[in-house]
Design a protein around this motif. Structure first.
Motif, mmCIF file in Angstrom:
data_model
loop_
_atom_site.group_PDB
_atom_site.id
_atom_site.type_symbol
_atom_site.label_atom_id
_atom_site.label_comp_id
_atom_site.label_asym_id
_atom_site.label_seq_id
_atom_site.Cartn_x
_atom_site.Cartn_y
_atom_site.Cartn_z
ATOM 1 N N GLN A 154 -3.937 -0.799 -9.065
ATOM 2 C CA GLN A 154 -4.654 -0.360 -7.878
ATOM 3 C C GLN A 154 -5.767 -1.334 -7.509
ATOM 4 O O GLN A 154 -6.120 -1.469 -6.340
ATOM 5 C CB GLN A 154 -5.217 1.041 -8.110
ATOM 6 N N ASN A 185 0.615 3.545 -6.071
ATOM 7 C CA ASN A 185 -0.255 4.692 -6.297
ATOM 8 C C ASN A 185 -0.001 5.180 -7.713
ATOM 9 O O ASN A 185 0.961 4.762 -8.368
ATOM 10 C CB ASN A 185 -0.008 5.797 -5.265
ATOM 11 N N GLU A 218 0.811 -1.217 0.000
ATOM 12 C CA GLU A 218 0.000 0.000 0.000
ATOM 13 C C GLU A 218 0.845 1.268 0.000
ATOM 14 O O GLU A 218 0.370 2.334 -0.407
ATOM 15 C CB GLU A 218 -0.941 0.003 1.205
#
Length: 494
Positions: free
Chosen positions: A449, A351, A347
Protein backbone atom coordinates in the motif's frame (compact mmCIF):
# COMPACT_ATOMS: atom_id res chain seq x y z
CA UNK A 1 -23.23 -33.49 -15.04
CA UNK A 2 -22.28 -30.00 -16.18
CA UNK A 3 -24.70 -28.11 -18.40
CA UNK A 4 -23.61 -27.32 -21.95
CA UNK A 5 -23.25 -23.64 -21.06
CA UNK A 6 -21.13 -24.46 -18.01
CA UNK A 7 -18.93 -26.81 -20.03
CA UNK A 8 -18.43 -24.11 -22.67
CA UNK A 9 -17.37 -21.60 -20.01
CA UNK A 10 -15.06 -24.09 -18.28
CA UNK A 11 -13.41 -25.02 -21.58
CA UNK A 12 -12.89 -21.35 -22.46
CA UNK A 13 -11.31 -20.62 -19.07
CA UNK A 14 -9.06 -23.65 -19.41
CA UNK A 15 -7.88 -22.84 -22.93
CA UNK A 16 -7.25 -19.20 -22.01
CA UNK A 17 -5.04 -20.25 -19.08
CA UNK A 18 -3.23 -22.97 -21.01
CA UNK A 19 -2.45 -20.72 -23.97
CA UNK A 20 -1.21 -17.96 -21.67
CA UNK A 21 1.04 -20.39 -19.79
CA UNK A 22 2.40 -22.56 -22.59
CA UNK A 23 2.23 -20.55 -25.81
CA UNK A 24 5.55 -19.67 -27.40
CA UNK A 25 3.90 -16.52 -28.82
CA UNK A 26 3.62 -14.62 -25.57
CA UNK A 27 3.01 -11.21 -27.15
CA UNK A 28 0.06 -12.71 -29.00
CA UNK A 29 -1.40 -13.91 -25.69
CA UNK A 30 -0.80 -10.56 -24.01
CA UNK A 31 -2.65 -8.82 -26.82
CA UNK A 32 -5.49 -11.36 -26.72
CA UNK A 33 -5.92 -10.46 -23.05
CA UNK A 34 -5.73 -6.73 -23.85
CA UNK A 35 -8.29 -6.76 -26.69
CA UNK A 36 -10.61 -9.18 -24.89
CA UNK A 37 -10.75 -6.67 -22.06
CA UNK A 38 -11.06 -3.70 -24.44
CA UNK A 39 -14.02 -5.34 -26.21
CA UNK A 40 -15.42 -6.79 -23.00
CA UNK A 41 -18.29 -9.30 -23.09
CA UNK A 42 -19.83 -10.73 -19.91
CA UNK A 43 -20.11 -14.53 -19.90
CA UNK A 44 -23.07 -14.49 -17.54
CA UNK A 45 -25.51 -12.97 -20.01
CA UNK A 46 -27.78 -15.50 -21.71
CA UNK A 47 -26.50 -16.93 -24.97
CA UNK A 48 -23.06 -15.38 -24.45
CA UNK A 49 -22.29 -18.41 -22.28
CA UNK A 50 -21.69 -20.38 -25.47
CA UNK A 51 -21.14 -17.58 -27.99
CA UNK A 52 -17.92 -16.53 -26.23
CA UNK A 53 -16.04 -19.57 -27.50
CA UNK A 54 -16.41 -18.29 -31.05
CA UNK A 55 -15.69 -14.75 -29.84
CA UNK A 56 -12.26 -15.77 -28.58
CA UNK A 57 -11.46 -18.04 -31.53
CA UNK A 58 -12.91 -16.12 -34.49
CA UNK A 59 -13.13 -12.48 -33.40
CA UNK A 60 -10.22 -11.65 -31.09
CA UNK A 61 -7.37 -14.06 -31.80
CA UNK A 62 -7.09 -13.70 -35.60
CA UNK A 63 -6.88 -9.89 -35.39
CA UNK A 64 -4.80 -9.11 -32.29
CA UNK A 65 -1.76 -7.91 -34.25
CA UNK A 66 -3.40 -6.84 -37.49
CA UNK A 67 -5.32 -3.75 -38.55
CA UNK A 68 -7.58 -2.15 -35.97
CA UNK A 69 -10.36 -1.74 -38.55
CA UNK A 70 -10.42 -5.50 -39.17
CA UNK A 71 -10.63 -6.15 -35.43
CA UNK A 72 -13.37 -3.55 -35.02
CA UNK A 73 -15.38 -5.05 -37.90
CA UNK A 74 -14.98 -8.58 -36.57
CA UNK A 75 -16.22 -7.37 -33.20
CA UNK A 76 -19.18 -5.52 -34.74
CA UNK A 77 -20.21 -8.73 -36.53
CA UNK A 78 -19.58 -10.94 -33.53
CA UNK A 79 -22.73 -12.68 -32.25
CA UNK A 80 -21.30 -12.46 -28.72
CA UNK A 81 -21.04 -8.65 -28.88
CA UNK A 82 -24.34 -8.27 -30.74
CA UNK A 83 -26.07 -10.25 -28.00
CA UNK A 84 -24.22 -8.64 -25.09
CA UNK A 85 -25.09 -5.08 -26.14
CA UNK A 86 -28.52 -6.04 -27.51
CA UNK A 87 -27.89 -4.88 -31.06
CA UNK A 88 -29.31 -8.15 -32.39
CA UNK A 89 -32.72 -6.76 -31.34
CA UNK A 90 -32.22 -3.32 -32.89
CA UNK A 91 -34.63 -2.70 -35.77
CA UNK A 92 -35.88 0.34 -37.62
CA UNK A 93 -38.97 1.93 -36.16
CA UNK A 94 -40.51 1.68 -39.64
CA UNK A 95 -39.78 -2.03 -40.12
CA UNK A 96 -42.89 -4.09 -40.75
CA UNK A 97 -43.31 -7.83 -40.22
CA UNK A 98 -43.36 -9.66 -43.57
CA UNK A 99 -46.74 -10.69 -44.90
CA UNK A 100 -47.17 -14.43 -45.22
CA UNK A 101 -47.51 -15.37 -48.88
CA UNK A 102 -50.28 -17.70 -50.04
CA UNK A 103 -48.98 -21.24 -50.00
CA UNK A 104 -46.06 -20.34 -47.70
CA UNK A 105 -44.75 -22.97 -45.34
CA UNK A 106 -46.84 -23.46 -42.23
CA UNK A 107 -46.49 -25.34 -38.98
CA UNK A 108 -43.82 -25.35 -36.25
CA UNK A 109 -40.81 -25.35 -38.59
CA UNK A 110 -42.07 -22.37 -40.58
CA UNK A 111 -42.83 -20.53 -37.34
CA UNK A 112 -39.30 -21.14 -36.08
CA UNK A 113 -37.81 -19.93 -39.37
CA UNK A 114 -39.83 -16.71 -39.24
CA UNK A 115 -38.87 -16.14 -35.60
CA UNK A 116 -35.20 -16.71 -36.42
CA UNK A 117 -35.14 -14.10 -39.17
CA UNK A 118 -37.52 -11.47 -37.86
CA UNK A 119 -37.02 -9.97 -34.39
CA UNK A 120 -40.49 -8.43 -34.53
CA UNK A 121 -42.10 -11.86 -34.71
CA UNK A 122 -40.42 -13.26 -31.63
CA UNK A 123 -42.27 -13.73 -28.38
CA UNK A 124 -45.26 -11.36 -28.09
CA UNK A 125 -44.30 -10.16 -24.63
CA UNK A 126 -41.06 -8.77 -26.09
CA UNK A 127 -42.65 -6.78 -28.93
CA UNK A 128 -43.12 -3.60 -26.96
CA UNK A 129 -39.34 -3.43 -26.44
CA UNK A 130 -38.49 -3.64 -30.15
CA UNK A 131 -37.07 -0.67 -31.99
CA UNK A 132 -33.70 1.01 -32.30
CA UNK A 133 -31.33 0.03 -29.49
CA UNK A 134 -28.51 2.50 -28.75
CA UNK A 135 -26.38 0.33 -26.46
CA UNK A 136 -23.87 -0.84 -29.05
CA UNK A 137 -23.68 2.54 -30.78
CA UNK A 138 -22.84 4.27 -27.51
CA UNK A 139 -20.22 1.75 -26.38
CA UNK A 140 -18.72 1.59 -29.87
CA UNK A 141 -17.80 5.26 -29.59
CA UNK A 142 -17.24 5.63 -25.84
CA UNK A 143 -15.30 2.42 -25.12
CA UNK A 144 -14.14 0.94 -28.42
CA UNK A 145 -12.97 3.95 -30.45
CA UNK A 146 -13.32 7.67 -29.61
CA UNK A 147 -13.38 7.57 -25.82
CA UNK A 148 -15.81 9.38 -23.55
CA UNK A 149 -14.28 12.75 -24.46
CA UNK A 150 -13.99 11.94 -28.15
CA UNK A 151 -16.27 14.71 -29.40
CA UNK A 152 -19.43 12.78 -30.27
CA UNK A 153 -22.94 13.85 -29.28
CA UNK A 154 -26.16 12.07 -28.37
CA UNK A 155 -27.33 12.76 -31.92
CA UNK A 156 -24.28 10.85 -33.20
CA UNK A 157 -25.22 7.93 -30.94
CA UNK A 158 -28.72 7.90 -32.43
CA UNK A 159 -27.43 8.08 -35.99
CA UNK A 160 -24.89 5.29 -35.44
CA UNK A 161 -27.62 3.14 -33.90
CA UNK A 162 -29.70 3.64 -37.06
CA UNK A 163 -26.72 2.57 -39.17
CA UNK A 164 -26.45 -0.73 -37.29
CA UNK A 165 -30.11 -1.73 -37.40
CA UNK A 166 -30.39 -5.16 -38.99
CA UNK A 167 -26.96 -6.32 -37.76
CA UNK A 168 -28.27 -9.34 -35.94
CA UNK A 169 -27.89 -13.04 -35.16
CA UNK A 170 -29.52 -15.93 -36.95
CA UNK A 171 -31.57 -17.83 -34.35
CA UNK A 172 -29.70 -16.32 -31.36
CA UNK A 173 -31.37 -18.63 -28.86
CA UNK A 174 -30.94 -21.84 -30.80
CA UNK A 175 -34.11 -22.05 -32.91
CA UNK A 176 -32.11 -24.06 -35.43
CA UNK A 177 -31.53 -26.87 -32.96
CA UNK A 178 -35.19 -26.78 -31.96
CA UNK A 179 -36.27 -27.02 -35.59
CA UNK A 180 -33.98 -29.98 -36.17
CA UNK A 181 -35.59 -31.75 -33.24
CA UNK A 182 -39.07 -31.09 -34.66
CA UNK A 183 -38.53 -32.00 -38.27
CA UNK A 184 -35.64 -33.38 -40.31
CA UNK A 185 -35.09 -31.86 -43.71
CA UNK A 186 -33.04 -29.29 -45.63
CA UNK A 187 -34.70 -26.26 -44.04
CA UNK A 188 -34.19 -27.66 -40.56
CA UNK A 189 -30.55 -28.32 -41.47
CA UNK A 190 -30.25 -24.72 -42.61
CA UNK A 191 -31.53 -23.47 -39.28
CA UNK A 192 -29.29 -25.80 -37.33
CA UNK A 193 -26.15 -24.97 -39.32
CA UNK A 194 -26.62 -21.20 -39.14
CA UNK A 195 -28.01 -20.77 -35.64
CA UNK A 196 -25.92 -18.33 -33.64
CA UNK A 197 -24.18 -16.77 -36.66
CA UNK A 198 -24.12 -13.14 -37.78
CA UNK A 199 -26.31 -11.99 -40.62
CA UNK A 200 -27.60 -8.69 -41.95
CA UNK A 201 -31.39 -8.48 -42.02
CA UNK A 202 -32.12 -5.84 -44.66
CA UNK A 203 -35.84 -6.01 -43.92
CA UNK A 204 -35.43 -4.31 -40.53
CA UNK A 205 -32.65 -1.87 -41.46
CA UNK A 206 -33.20 1.88 -41.38
CA UNK A 207 -32.44 2.91 -44.96
CA UNK A 208 -32.75 6.64 -44.45
CA UNK A 209 -29.94 9.17 -44.73
CA UNK A 210 -27.69 9.54 -41.66
CA UNK A 211 -25.06 12.03 -40.52
CA UNK A 212 -22.29 10.73 -38.22
CA UNK A 213 -19.63 13.11 -36.86
CA UNK A 214 -20.41 15.47 -39.72
CA UNK A 215 -20.11 12.77 -42.40
CA UNK A 216 -23.20 12.23 -44.55
CA UNK A 217 -24.15 8.60 -45.18
CA UNK A 218 -26.56 8.45 -48.15
CA UNK A 219 -29.89 6.68 -47.98
CA UNK A 220 -30.20 3.12 -49.22
CA UNK A 221 -26.76 1.95 -48.11
CA UNK A 222 -27.94 -1.18 -46.34
CA UNK A 223 -25.18 -2.97 -44.46
CA UNK A 224 -22.74 -0.45 -45.94
CA UNK A 225 -24.04 2.14 -43.46
CA UNK A 226 -22.43 0.28 -40.56
CA UNK A 227 -19.22 -0.31 -42.52
CA UNK A 228 -19.03 3.40 -43.28
CA UNK A 229 -19.38 4.22 -39.58
CA UNK A 230 -16.50 1.91 -38.67
CA UNK A 231 -14.24 3.53 -41.28
CA UNK A 232 -15.16 7.01 -40.05
CA UNK A 233 -14.39 6.07 -36.46
CA UNK A 234 -11.05 4.39 -37.20
CA UNK A 235 -9.84 7.50 -39.04
CA UNK A 236 -10.64 9.90 -36.20
CA UNK A 237 -7.66 11.42 -34.32
CA UNK A 238 -9.65 10.90 -31.11
CA UNK A 239 -9.69 7.14 -31.76
CA UNK A 240 -5.94 7.10 -32.37
CA UNK A 241 -5.32 8.96 -29.11
CA UNK A 242 -7.75 6.79 -27.13
CA UNK A 243 -6.22 3.50 -28.31
CA UNK A 244 -2.68 4.87 -27.91
CA UNK A 245 -3.42 5.95 -24.34
CA UNK A 246 -4.80 2.54 -23.39
CA UNK A 247 -1.84 0.69 -24.92
CA UNK A 248 0.75 2.95 -23.28
CA UNK A 249 -1.05 2.67 -19.95
CA UNK A 250 -1.01 -1.12 -20.28
CA UNK A 251 2.65 -1.48 -21.22
CA UNK A 252 4.40 1.51 -19.67
CA UNK A 253 2.70 3.30 -16.78
CA UNK A 254 -0.61 3.98 -15.08
CA UNK A 255 0.10 7.61 -16.00
CA UNK A 256 0.86 7.37 -19.74
CA UNK A 257 3.64 9.79 -20.83
CA UNK A 258 1.91 12.33 -23.12
CA UNK A 259 4.81 12.51 -25.59
CA UNK A 260 4.77 8.75 -26.12
CA UNK A 261 0.97 8.74 -26.47
CA UNK A 262 1.26 11.39 -29.20
CA UNK A 263 3.88 9.40 -31.13
CA UNK A 264 1.85 6.20 -30.88
CA UNK A 265 -1.31 8.01 -32.00
CA UNK A 266 0.49 9.48 -35.02
CA UNK A 267 1.71 6.02 -36.01
CA UNK A 268 -1.83 4.68 -35.63
CA UNK A 269 -3.11 7.31 -38.08
CA UNK A 270 -0.22 6.96 -40.55
CA UNK A 271 -0.52 3.17 -40.75
CA UNK A 272 -4.34 2.96 -40.81
CA UNK A 273 -4.34 1.42 -37.36
CA UNK A 274 -1.61 -1.19 -37.86
CA UNK A 275 -1.33 -2.71 -34.39
CA UNK A 276 2.13 -4.22 -35.00
CA UNK A 277 3.58 -0.87 -36.01
CA UNK A 278 1.94 0.84 -33.05
CA UNK A 279 3.46 -1.69 -30.64
CA UNK A 280 6.91 -1.22 -32.17
CA UNK A 281 6.78 2.47 -31.32
CA UNK A 282 6.00 1.59 -27.71
CA UNK A 283 8.57 -1.19 -27.27
CA UNK A 284 11.45 0.76 -28.82
CA UNK A 285 10.62 4.01 -27.05
CA UNK A 286 12.89 5.56 -24.40
CA UNK A 287 9.89 5.70 -22.06
CA UNK A 288 9.25 1.95 -22.23
CA UNK A 289 12.93 1.15 -21.70
CA UNK A 290 13.53 3.69 -18.94
CA UNK A 291 14.24 2.89 -15.31
CA UNK A 292 11.11 4.85 -14.40
CA UNK A 293 8.94 2.27 -16.20
CA UNK A 294 10.63 -0.78 -14.68
CA UNK A 295 8.28 -2.76 -12.45
CA UNK A 296 5.79 0.05 -12.02
CA UNK A 297 2.76 -1.83 -13.34
CA UNK A 298 0.93 -4.05 -10.84
CA UNK A 299 -0.01 -7.39 -12.35
CA UNK A 300 -3.68 -8.13 -12.59
CA UNK A 301 -4.71 -11.50 -11.09
CA UNK A 302 -4.65 -13.36 -14.42
CA UNK A 303 -1.18 -12.00 -15.20
CA UNK A 304 0.01 -12.86 -11.70
CA UNK A 305 -1.22 -16.46 -11.84
CA UNK A 306 0.20 -17.10 -15.30
CA UNK A 307 3.56 -15.52 -14.51
CA UNK A 308 3.85 -17.52 -11.26
CA UNK A 309 3.17 -20.82 -13.02
CA UNK A 310 5.61 -20.02 -15.83
CA UNK A 311 8.33 -18.75 -13.49
CA UNK A 312 8.24 -21.83 -11.27
CA UNK A 313 8.15 -24.19 -14.24
CA UNK A 314 4.93 -25.67 -12.90
CA UNK A 315 2.65 -28.00 -14.83
CA UNK A 316 -1.04 -27.13 -14.98
CA UNK A 317 -4.15 -28.39 -16.71
CA UNK A 318 -5.72 -24.92 -16.45
CA UNK A 319 -8.70 -26.48 -14.72
CA UNK A 320 -11.51 -24.89 -12.71
CA UNK A 321 -9.46 -24.80 -9.51
CA UNK A 322 -6.86 -22.54 -11.12
CA UNK A 323 -9.59 -20.29 -12.47
CA UNK A 324 -11.21 -20.18 -9.04
CA UNK A 325 -8.01 -18.73 -7.62
CA UNK A 326 -7.86 -16.10 -10.36
CA UNK A 327 -11.48 -15.24 -9.56
CA UNK A 328 -10.77 -15.10 -5.81
CA UNK A 329 -8.04 -12.56 -6.52
CA UNK A 330 -10.66 -10.44 -8.29
CA UNK A 331 -10.56 -11.24 -12.02
CA UNK A 332 -12.85 -14.08 -13.10
CA UNK A 333 -12.26 -14.52 -16.82
CA UNK A 334 -15.09 -13.02 -18.89
CA UNK A 335 -16.67 -12.13 -15.56
CA UNK A 336 -16.82 -8.32 -15.69
CA UNK A 337 -20.47 -7.36 -16.09
CA UNK A 338 -20.20 -3.86 -17.57
CA UNK A 339 -18.73 -3.11 -21.02
CA UNK A 340 -15.74 -1.10 -19.78
CA UNK A 341 -13.80 -4.21 -18.68
CA UNK A 342 -11.29 -4.66 -15.87
CA UNK A 343 -9.25 -1.70 -14.71
CA UNK A 344 -5.63 -1.39 -15.82
CA UNK A 345 -4.38 0.79 -12.96
CA UNK A 346 -2.90 -0.31 -9.64
CA UNK A 347 -5.29 1.53 -7.32
CA UNK A 348 -8.10 -0.85 -8.28
CA UNK A 349 -6.06 -3.96 -7.48
CA UNK A 350 -4.04 -3.02 -4.39
CA UNK A 351 -5.95 -3.28 -1.14
CA UNK A 352 -5.63 -5.38 2.01
CA UNK A 353 -8.13 -8.06 0.99
CA UNK A 354 -6.76 -8.43 -2.53
CA UNK A 355 -3.16 -8.63 -1.35
CA UNK A 356 -4.03 -11.30 1.20
CA UNK A 357 -5.66 -13.38 -1.54
CA UNK A 358 -2.52 -12.98 -3.63
CA UNK A 359 -0.41 -14.36 -0.80
CA UNK A 360 -2.95 -17.14 -0.32
CA UNK A 361 -2.59 -18.03 -3.98
CA UNK A 362 1.21 -18.01 -3.80
CA UNK A 363 1.25 -20.36 -0.81
CA UNK A 364 -1.37 -22.64 -2.34
CA UNK A 365 0.62 -22.84 -5.58
CA UNK A 366 4.04 -23.59 -4.10
CA UNK A 367 2.61 -26.14 -1.65
CA UNK A 368 0.74 -28.00 -4.43
CA UNK A 369 -2.67 -27.21 -3.01
CA UNK A 370 -4.24 -26.34 -6.38
CA UNK A 371 -5.64 -29.53 -7.97
CA UNK A 372 -4.44 -29.95 -11.53
CA UNK A 373 -1.30 -27.87 -10.96
CA UNK A 374 2.03 -29.23 -9.72
CA UNK A 375 5.22 -27.45 -8.67
CA UNK A 376 8.55 -29.17 -8.02
CA UNK A 377 10.64 -26.87 -5.84
CA UNK A 378 13.36 -29.47 -5.42
CA UNK A 379 14.81 -28.38 -8.76
CA UNK A 380 16.17 -25.31 -7.00
CA UNK A 381 18.42 -27.51 -4.83
CA UNK A 382 19.00 -30.62 -6.97
CA UNK A 383 22.75 -30.02 -7.18
CA UNK A 384 23.04 -30.08 -3.38
CA UNK A 385 20.58 -32.89 -2.72
CA UNK A 386 23.22 -34.79 -0.77
CA UNK A 387 23.49 -32.00 1.79
CA UNK A 388 21.33 -31.83 4.87
CA UNK A 389 21.36 -28.05 5.19
CA UNK A 390 22.32 -24.85 3.40
CA UNK A 391 23.15 -21.35 4.53
CA UNK A 392 20.00 -19.22 4.32
CA UNK A 393 21.65 -16.49 2.24
CA UNK A 394 22.81 -19.01 -0.34
CA UNK A 395 19.34 -20.54 -0.50
CA UNK A 396 17.78 -17.11 -0.88
CA UNK A 397 20.19 -16.24 -3.68
CA UNK A 398 19.21 -19.40 -5.55
CA UNK A 399 15.51 -18.61 -5.38
CA UNK A 400 15.87 -14.92 -6.13
CA UNK A 401 18.06 -15.66 -9.14
CA UNK A 402 15.62 -18.23 -10.54
CA UNK A 403 12.37 -16.41 -9.79
CA UNK A 404 13.33 -12.73 -9.91
CA UNK A 405 16.42 -12.73 -12.10
CA UNK A 406 18.45 -11.79 -9.03
CA UNK A 407 16.75 -8.42 -8.62
CA UNK A 408 15.12 -7.57 -5.31
CA UNK A 409 15.47 -4.57 -3.05
CA UNK A 410 17.59 -4.61 0.09
CA UNK A 411 14.42 -4.26 2.15
CA UNK A 412 12.79 -7.26 0.52
CA UNK A 413 15.94 -9.29 1.01
CA UNK A 414 16.11 -8.38 4.70
CA UNK A 415 12.45 -9.31 5.20
CA UNK A 416 12.91 -12.67 3.49
CA UNK A 417 16.01 -13.51 5.51
CA UNK A 418 14.12 -12.88 8.75
CA UNK A 419 11.77 -15.71 7.81
CA UNK A 420 14.58 -18.29 7.58
CA UNK A 421 16.80 -20.03 10.10
CA UNK A 422 20.53 -19.42 9.75
CA UNK A 423 21.01 -22.99 8.54
CA UNK A 424 18.07 -24.24 6.49
CA UNK A 425 17.35 -27.95 6.77
CA UNK A 426 16.61 -29.35 3.33
CA UNK A 427 13.55 -31.62 3.17
CA UNK A 428 14.06 -35.22 2.16
CA UNK A 429 10.50 -35.59 0.87
CA UNK A 430 7.87 -33.42 -0.74
CA UNK A 431 5.68 -31.33 1.58
CA UNK A 432 2.66 -33.17 2.93
CA UNK A 433 -0.44 -31.92 4.62
CA UNK A 434 -0.49 -32.21 8.40
CA UNK A 435 -2.84 -29.79 10.08
CA UNK A 436 -4.12 -26.35 9.21
CA UNK A 437 -2.58 -23.44 11.02
CA UNK A 438 -2.87 -19.69 11.27
CA UNK A 439 0.06 -17.72 9.93
CA UNK A 440 0.85 -14.04 10.49
CA UNK A 441 -0.72 -11.50 8.20
CA UNK A 442 1.15 -11.06 4.92
CA UNK A 443 4.30 -9.09 5.90
CA UNK A 444 4.15 -7.25 2.59
CA UNK A 445 0.63 -5.85 2.95
CA UNK A 446 1.69 -2.51 4.39
CA UNK A 447 4.54 -2.34 1.92
CA UNK A 448 2.23 -2.86 -1.03
CA UNK A 449 0.00 0.00 0.00
CA UNK A 450 2.96 2.34 0.58
CA UNK A 451 4.90 1.16 -2.45
CA UNK A 452 7.89 0.16 -0.30
CA UNK A 453 8.71 -2.67 2.05
CA UNK A 454 8.44 -2.53 5.80
CA UNK A 455 10.86 -5.20 7.07
CA UNK A 456 9.16 -7.38 9.60
CA UNK A 457 5.83 -5.68 8.96
CA UNK A 458 2.74 -7.52 10.07
CA UNK A 459 4.52 -9.33 12.88
CA UNK A 460 2.51 -11.74 14.92
CA UNK A 461 -0.09 -9.35 16.28
CA UNK A 462 -2.84 -10.11 13.80
CA UNK A 463 -3.64 -13.62 12.67
CA UNK A 464 -5.08 -14.45 9.27
CA UNK A 465 -5.93 -17.80 7.72
CA UNK A 466 -3.69 -18.38 4.72
CA UNK A 467 -4.81 -20.86 2.08
CA UNK A 468 -5.30 -23.87 4.39
CA UNK A 469 -1.58 -24.58 4.08
CA UNK A 470 -0.31 -27.02 6.67
CA UNK A 471 2.27 -26.23 9.33
CA UNK A 472 4.62 -28.81 7.83
CA UNK A 473 4.36 -27.13 4.45
CA UNK A 474 5.07 -23.66 5.82
CA UNK A 475 7.94 -24.99 7.89
CA UNK A 476 9.38 -26.42 4.71
CA UNK A 477 11.84 -23.64 3.90
CA UNK A 478 11.51 -24.11 0.15
CA UNK A 479 7.75 -23.62 0.27
CA UNK A 480 7.96 -20.67 2.63
CA UNK A 481 10.64 -18.92 0.62
CA UNK A 482 9.01 -19.47 -2.78
CA UNK A 483 5.64 -18.32 -1.47
CA UNK A 484 7.05 -15.16 0.09
CA UNK A 485 8.97 -14.27 -3.06
CA UNK A 486 5.81 -14.65 -5.16
CA UNK A 487 4.09 -12.39 -2.64
CA UNK A 488 6.83 -9.77 -2.70
CA UNK A 489 6.26 -6.32 -4.23
CA UNK A 490 8.85 -7.03 -6.93
CA UNK A 491 7.03 -10.12 -8.23
CA UNK A 492 3.65 -8.41 -8.03
CA UNK A 493 4.87 -5.83 -10.51
CA UNK A 494 6.05 -5.97 -14.08
Amino acid sequence: MLSIARRCATTLWRTSILRAVYSERQLQEVMVDFWTNHFNVFAGKGADRWLLTSYDRDTIRPHTLGKFYDLLLADAESPAMLFYLDNFQSVSADAQPPQQRPGAARGPLAQLMRMSNNPQQQQPQQRQRRGINENYARELMELHTLGVDGGYTQKDVQEVARCFTGWTIFAPRGAGAAAQAILNGPRADMLRDNAGKFFFNARVHDNGEKVVLGHKIPAGGGMGDGLAVLKILVQQPATAKFIATKLVRHFVSDDPPPALVDRVAQTFLKTDGDIREVLKVIFFSPEFNSAAAYRVKVKRPFELAVSAVRTLGADTNGGPQMHQWIARMGQPLYGFQTPNGYSDVAENWVNTGALLERMNFALALVSNRIPGTRVDLSRFVTDISGSKSIDKEKLLDRFVTSIMGGEISAQTRATLLKQLDDQVVLPSTSPTQVASFKAPVNPFETAFQRGALNPGGGGGQQQQQLASVSAAEINNALVKLAGLILGSPEFQRQ
